[in-house]
Design an enzyme around this catalytic site. Structure first.
Site, PDB file in Angstrom:
ATOM      1  N   SER A 275      50.253 -35.895  52.911  1.00 11.63           N
ATOM      2  CA  SER A 275      50.791 -36.139  53.406  1.00 11.63           C
ATOM      3  C   SER A 275      51.918 -35.549  52.921  1.00 11.63           C
ATOM      4  O   SER A 275      51.510 -34.666  52.075  1.00 11.63           O
ATOM      5  CB  SER A 275      51.232 -37.543  53.221  1.00 11.63           C
ATOM      6  N   LYS A 276      53.524 -36.001  53.042  1.00 17.90           N
ATOM      7  CA  LYS A 276      54.289 -34.955  53.574  1.00 17.90           C
ATOM      8  C   LYS A 276      54.451 -35.062  51.492  1.00 17.90           C
ATOM      9  O   LYS A 276      55.054 -33.586  50.898  1.00 17.90           O
ATOM     10  CB  LYS A 276      55.487 -34.707  53.849  1.00 17.90           C
ATOM     11  N   ARG A 277      54.274 -35.769  51.054  1.00 19.15           N
ATOM     12  CA  ARG A 277      54.321 -35.916  49.915  1.00 19.15           C
ATOM     13  C   ARG A 277      53.333 -34.679  48.919  1.00 19.15           C
ATOM     14  O   ARG A 277      53.792 -34.989  47.425  1.00 19.15           O
ATOM     15  CB  ARG A 277      53.806 -37.307  48.909  1.00 19.15           C
ATOM     16  N   HIS A 278      52.895 -34.524  49.244  1.00 19.63           N
ATOM     17  CA  HIS A 278      52.064 -33.078  48.717  1.00 19.63           C
ATOM     18  C   HIS A 278      51.517 -32.206  49.104  1.00 19.63           C
ATOM     19  O   HIS A 278      51.548 -31.279  48.634  1.00 19.63           O
ATOM     20  CB  HIS A 278      50.514 -33.467  48.982  1.00 19.63           C
ATOM     21  N   GLY A 279      53.249 -32.396  50.309  1.00 20.22           N
ATOM     22  CA  GLY A 279      53.472 -30.464  50.793  1.00 20.22           C
ATOM     23  C   GLY A 279      53.923 -30.887  51.666  1.00 20.22           C
ATOM     24  O   GLY A 279      53.469 -31.549  52.739  1.00 20.22           O
TER      25      GLY A 279
END
Length: 483
Positions: A239-243
């Site tokens: 997801s976005k929290r991983h980049g």
């Protein structure tokens, strides 16, 4: 195998993400390696969430990655009559029925079942009512089998079995006339003669719902291959929290499509210990035997390593073509590109050893593209000192009188100054580097001068001399212009 037909069928409710591109890639490779057909289908029946902008982003992302399609892009909203006809066929054959249960009734029964600890599924109360022409809002439901098992052989996961008793009588046509996902997918796959459904394993639970619809419509059932999920480093869904997860975001971050595609093909598939694959090798070698069953973990560092490899080994013309849009986005134009002898392509060999992404090129190219450079004052005060002025003057004078501006001639002039002034190369090269680029780190000093050209090289050296002869105020940044 003959008549291989596969499809990539994204929903245009957002950008094309990494997982979607890998699904498209595996479909594309399977088709290309077997002389099959790769079909692009846009599943846009979710009117509230589907957007034209998302459709264009999907097309742009696939095109950037080099995944061309043989048919399509089809849009489900342009095929509504086909779904409605298929739904009526199921109704008339006794495989579907009208349901007049209101959303409020359905929600109340759902909560009641939850409270009793019973399975949450439609209780089938309209199944045998025999409603032929509903005089109130009604949805069409498919009569799912209630006995036995639904079994299929997945090309990746092996044999999978589901108990029919857990299946719901799913809605295939909403009261507004729009088909539901599981129904429109089956109709499209059947009419498009899809031989292999290759998709993410988040669709495994949809498969037992879809197989009975294929059977009820009298169509052959395709083979299924469900790809493992892509996880972040913390083993949760990417997801976005991983980049960044958007394909176009990676383009804008300076990744080469070849590198991203090569990385994604290794994210869940392998061929021995090989890491780097040409596009043709991927096509020839890809198979489902070596697609792993377990989720794959996305590693941004490995992607950067692979991107750096492609930047170093690709044809400079190719890298330059990808770099140009990013340079223009940074504010450069044709006038800036013309300042470099050889244009943008000449930047590639000297800059790529220190670059992991194309954005590193954008940063590294600044001294050669800008009309004005800014000296790093700490570096300038350290290297552009009165003591080096005589050597810099001598170098500039000899360079101006030189018959040619070649690497060999530059080396000859540098070594003559070093020998006469009793200097080591670093004692002259670093002041030259700072005067020419404003920085302490750059490509080799001869490459720097050739990128700048003779006129700009001489002008910047003379401005460096002027700086060395002038005591700058603390904190002052000194700009030099090439005119």
């Amino acid at each position: 195998m003959t008549d291989i037909r596969v499809r990539f069928a994204p929903s245009p409710t957002g950008y094309l993400h990494i997982g979607g591109l890998r699904t498209a890639l595996f479909n594309w490779l399977f088709a290309r390696g077997r002389h099959g057909t790769f079909i692009l289908r846009i599943e846009d029946t979710d009117r509230d969430r589907s957007t034209e902008e998302a459709i264009q982003a999907i097309l742009e992302g696939l095109t950037w990655a080099g995944l061309d399609w043989d048919e399509g892009p089809y849009r489900q909203t342009e095929r509504l009559a086909l779904y409605r006809q298929a739904a009526m066929d199921l109704l008339h054959s006794g495989h579907a029925y009208w349901c007049i249960c209101s959303p409020e009734d359905l929600e109340a029964r759902r909560k009641e079942a939850q409270a009793k600890g019973e399975p949450v599924k439609y209780d089938g109360r309209c199944r045998n009512r025999g409603i032929l022409s509903p005089d109130q809002p009604a949805a069409l439901r498919f009569k799912s089998p209630q006995e036995g098992q639904i079994i299929f052989d997945d090309l990746i996961k092996g044999t999978i079995a589901f108990d029919s008793a857990v299946l719901d009588d799913l809605i295939i046509l909403r009261s507004n006339g729009y088909p539901t996902y599981n129904f429109s997918v089956v109709v499209d796959d059947a009419l498009m003669r899809i031989s292999h459904v290759i998709r993410g394993d988040d669709h495994v639970n949809n498969t037992p719902r879809q197989i009975p619809i294929f059977q009820a419509l009298g169509y052959p059932i395709p083979q299924f291959a469900h790809l493992p999920m892509i996880l972040g480093a913390d083993k949760t869904r990417l997801s976005k929290r991983h980049g960044a997860t958007s394909v176009l975001a990676y383009r804008d971050m300076g990744y080469m499509p070849e590198a991203l595609v090569n990385y994604l093909v290794r994210l869940g598939w392998s061929h021995g210990d090989q890491e780097i694959f040409s596009r043709q090798e991927m096509i020839e070698l890809f198979d489902f035997k070596h697609v792993q069953k377990a989720p794959a973990v996305f590693n941004p560092d490995k992607l950067r390593w692979m991107n750096a490899h492609y930047l170093r080994t690709s044809d400079p013309k190719r890298v330059a073509a990808l770099l140009e849009p990013l340079l223009r986005k940074a504010g450069y134009d044709d006038h800036d590109f013309a300042r470099i002898p050889g244009g943008i392509e000449a930047l590639i060999p000297p800059l790529r050893e220190r670059s992991e992404t194309l954005l590193d090129f954008v940063s590294g190219a600044e001294p050669y593209l800008r009309e004005t450079i800014t000296l790093d004052e700490t570096a300038a005060r350290k290297y552009l000192t009165p003591a080096i002025v005589p050597s810099l003057k001598k170098f500039a004078e000899r360079l101006e009188a030189a018959p040619a501006f070649t690497k060999e001639e530059l080396e000859r002039i540098v070594h003559s100054v070093l020998e006469e002034d009793g200097l080591k190369l670093s004692k002259l090269a670093q002041p030259l580097r700072v005067a020419l680029t404003g920085r302490t780190v750059s490509p080799g000093i001869y490459e720097v001068m050739q990128l700048l050209g003779k006129r700009r090289t001489i002008e910047r050296i003379r401005r460096g001399i002027a700086f060395a002869q002038t005591v700058a105020s603390p904190g002052q940044r000194t700009e030099t212009s090439d005119g």
